[in-house]
Write a protein that holds these residues in place. Structure first.
Motif, PDB file in Angstrom:
ATOM      1  N   GLY A 101       6.869   8.853  -6.333  1.00  0.00           N
ATOM      2  CA  GLY A 101       7.097   8.406  -7.902  1.00  0.00           C
ATOM      3  C   GLY A 101       5.984   7.446  -8.321  1.00  0.00           C
ATOM      4  O   GLY A 101       6.442   7.107  -9.582  1.00  0.00           O
ATOM      5  N   SER A 102       5.023   6.608  -7.850  1.00  0.00           N
ATOM      6  CA  SER A 102       4.229   6.228  -8.182  1.00  0.00           C
ATOM      7  C   SER A 102       2.743   6.552  -8.664  1.00  0.00           C
ATOM      8  O   SER A 102       1.981   7.084  -7.653  1.00  0.00           O
ATOM      9  CB  SER A 102       4.647   4.586  -7.160  1.00  0.00           C
ATOM     10  OG  SER A 102       2.989   3.574  -8.097  1.00  0.00           O
ATOM     11  N   ASP A 103       2.855   6.362  -9.869  1.00  0.00           N
ATOM     12  CA  ASP A 103       0.695   6.858 -10.667  1.00  0.00           C
ATOM     13  C   ASP A 103       0.409   5.098 -10.578  1.00  0.00           C
ATOM     14  O   ASP A 103      -0.419   5.276 -11.011  1.00  0.00           O
ATOM     15  CB  ASP A 103       1.666   7.049 -11.503  1.00  0.00           C
ATOM     16  CG  ASP A 103       1.280   6.382 -12.629  1.00  0.00           C
ATOM     17  OD1 ASP A 103       2.388   5.355 -12.529  1.00  0.00           O
ATOM     18  OD2 ASP A 103       1.692   6.885 -13.911  1.00  0.00           O
ATOM     19  N   SER A 104       1.030   4.039  -9.857  1.00  0.00           N
ATOM     20  CA  SER A 104      -0.208   3.036  -9.907  1.00  0.00           C
ATOM     21  C   SER A 104      -1.298   3.129  -9.526  1.00  0.00           C
ATOM     22  O   SER A 104      -1.131   2.962  -8.075  1.00  0.00           O
ATOM     23  CB  SER A 104       0.661   1.162  -9.697  1.00  0.00           C
ATOM     24  OG  SER A 104      -0.240   0.390  -9.252  1.00  0.00           O
ATOM     25  N   PRO A 105      -2.317   2.476  -9.879  1.00  0.00           N
ATOM     26  CA  PRO A 105      -3.468   1.960  -8.330  1.00  0.00           C
ATOM     27  C   PRO A 105      -3.762   0.911  -7.480  1.00  0.00           C
ATOM     28  O   PRO A 105      -4.120   1.336  -6.436  1.00  0.00           O
ATOM     29  CB  PRO A 105      -5.012   1.676  -9.839  1.00  0.00           C
ATOM     30  CG  PRO A 105      -4.046   1.578 -10.803  1.00  0.00           C
ATOM     31  CD  PRO A 105      -2.647   1.634 -10.801  1.00  0.00           C
TER      32      PRO A 105
END
Length: 315
Positions: free
Chosen positions: A35-39
């Motif tokens: 669910g995370s799209d953080s680099p």
């Protein structure tokens, strides 16, 4: 890139059982990162060098020569790992935390306090310790797990007789077998799977075991700076955990945030070169590690982010 762990090129194709354990930990990282799209989710492992002391001088370690790597009574302040843990919580990422580094972690007088404080901040994170086992007792083992340790790994350098001794020690401590691993490292480079007997980015000069700086750099990519960072005893962050010479410091956790360091320009310049198989920059030009045993998923995440940043003129 594919998402499998690879056998190191140029060494035995046997599989190190520890890689299977790492696969399990990667599954935990994937699950927690859904669910995370953080680099920042690319950061899989943070290693802490909590002390510059070691009670051994191993032939495969730079410490064998005190003119190259002297033993020093330099120890990490308790506030450093606490600060990193709070940054991890703020960023909502799930790297495993490893107390290993360049020294023997059990020589830090406050190791248990460090583990306890970090585990209280990050109760769902994997916390592990690598040790040579010389300072282990049943009471010390129980104490470490009681304060929040997830896994304890013992690197055995002396011979097979250590197995029985250490198994008895852990049995007496009452710790489940799944939480500790004994890793034989007396076997020599042929059976070492290329994981321990490397030249520490050119810091090891040992004719006995044929380890020395490379004459010319390997022509291959390396994933280390894509998935792992090392926090030194004073808060400095090294671009690679193999950089025993401390040639490239990319920041300090006492004055920069974790994302400023991990996503900073200096790290991306290094990564871009390594992704293209360019190891010409020191200390990479002297390093003999395979570099592709793991980290492919993190490399994909960060190279996509780098492309986006460059397209928007932000790097």
């Amino acid at each position: 890139m594919d998402n499998h762990l690879h056998a190191p090129r140029g060494v035995s194709q046997k599989v190190d059982p520890h890689l299977e354990h790492r696969k399990m930990q990667l599954d935990h990282w994937r699950t927690m990162s859904v669910g995370s799209d953080s680099p920042m989710r690319s950061l899989v492992s943070i290693e802490f060098n909590i002390t510059e002391l070691c009670n051994r001088k191993c032939v495969f370690c730079p410490r064998i020569d005190p003119t190259v790597y002297p033993n020093q009574n330099l120890n990490m302040d308790l506030g450093v790992p606490e600060m990193v843990a709070r940054e991890i919580k703020r960023l909502e990422i799930h790297p495993r935390l490893s107390f290993s580094g360049f020294g023997e972690p059990l020589l830090h007088k406050h190791l248990s306090r460090i583990i306890q404080s970090v585990s209280q901040i990050l109760p769902e994170h994997i916390i592990e310790v690598n040790t040579n086992g010389d300072r282990l007792t049943a009471a010390r083992i129980r104490e470490l797990f009681d304060v929040g340790l997830s896994f304890l790994y013992v690197n055995m350098y002396d011979g097979s007789h250590q197995v029985e001794e250490l198994e008895a020690l852990f049995t007496g401590a009452g710790v489940p077998r799944s939480q500790w691993k004994l890793r034989p490292h007396w076997t020599g480079s042929e059976d070492d799977f290329g994981l321990t007997l490397n030249n520490r980015a050119g810091s090891v000069h040992s004719a006995t075991i044929s380890l020395r700086p490379l004459d010319r750099p390997l022509s291959r990519a390396c994933n280390y700076p894509f998935y792992k960072l090392l926090v030194d005893w004073n808060g400095d962050v090294l671009f690679c955990s193999n950089d025993w010479g401390r040639e490239i410091v990319v920041g300090n956790v006492l004055n920069l945030s974790l994302d400023e360091i991990w996503l900073g320009r200096q790290m991306f310049e290094i990564r871009k070169n390594l992704a293209e198989g360019d190891r010409s920059r020191s200390p990479c030009n002297k390093c003999n590690v395979d570099g592709l045993l793991t980290g492919n998923e993190s490399a994909d995440i960060l190279m996509e982010y780098l492309e986006q940043q460059e397209n928007h003129g932000l790097l």
